[in-house]
Write a protein that holds these residues in place. Structure first.
Motif, mmCIF file in Angstrom:
data_model
loop_
_atom_site.group_PDB
_atom_site.id
_atom_site.type_symbol
_atom_site.label_atom_id
_atom_site.label_comp_id
_atom_site.label_asym_id
_atom_site.label_seq_id
_atom_site.Cartn_x
_atom_site.Cartn_y
_atom_site.Cartn_z
ATOM 1 N N GLY A 91 38.156 38.836 39.800
ATOM 2 C CA GLY A 91 37.133 39.804 40.444
ATOM 3 C C GLY A 91 36.249 40.522 39.675
ATOM 4 N N THR A 92 35.307 41.113 40.105
ATOM 5 C CA THR A 92 34.579 42.214 39.209
ATOM 6 C C THR A 92 35.353 43.522 39.040
ATOM 7 N N GLU A 93 35.161 44.327 38.383
ATOM 8 C CA GLU A 93 35.684 45.541 38.022
ATOM 9 C C GLU A 93 35.832 46.434 39.617
ATOM 10 N N GLU A 94 34.643 46.415 40.361
ATOM 11 C CA GLU A 94 34.501 47.033 41.521
ATOM 12 C C GLU A 94 35.669 46.525 42.348
ATOM 13 N N GLN A 95 35.788 45.242 42.464
ATOM 14 C CA GLN A 95 36.635 44.637 43.397
ATOM 15 C C GLN A 95 37.991 44.959 43.142
ATOM 16 N N HIS A 96 38.245 44.986 41.870
ATOM 17 C CA HIS A 96 39.507 45.252 41.196
ATOM 18 C C HIS A 96 39.904 46.876 41.630
ATOM 19 N N HIS A 97 39.036 47.855 41.466
ATOM 20 C CA HIS A 97 39.226 49.163 41.838
ATOM 21 C C HIS A 97 39.437 49.313 43.509
#
Length: 117
Positions: A91-97
């Motif tokens: 996933g993206t960094e945003e999804q992870h966060h």
């Protein structure tokens, strides 16, 4: 911590014992299947990644999404759809966060949104 409450000494030891025996069994099964190439830890990591999705929809995510959608904002519905279309990916960094975490504290007090039934 993955736990919502601190572990007692006894439960902590039981958890450590279980993790230790699981790790031994995992290494044994990987070694038996190993074809002589690659690092055992890398093989274990890859097997786990392919067998366990990183992202799993949780009730607190869905409550936020359908609450926002009811107010006319469907963005989170689309965000969650993108998430479940590739649940094994990093996933993206945003999804992870946003999604790779425990339920937020406010969800813990909302009935039916933080715990599996």
């Amino acid at each position: 911590s993955p736990f919502y409450e601190p572990l007692t000494s006894d439960v902590r030891q039981q958890y450590i014992d279980w993790i230790t025996s699981w790790r031994v069994a995992l290494i044994k099964s990987t070694t038996e299947k190993q074809n002589g190439t690659g690092n055992v830890n890398e093989q274990i990591t890859e097997r786990m990644r392919l067998s366990n999705p990183k992202y799993i929809l949780r009730e607190w995510m869905l409550v936020d999404a359908y609450t926002q959608a009811a107010e006319g904002d469907e963005a989170m519905i689309h965000d969650l759809l993108a998430l479940v279309e590739a649940p094994y990916d990093e996933g993206t960094e945003e999804q992870h966060h946003r999604f790779y975490r425990r339920a937020p504290d406010e969800a813990l007090n909302a009935g039916g949104t933080a715990f599996m039934s």
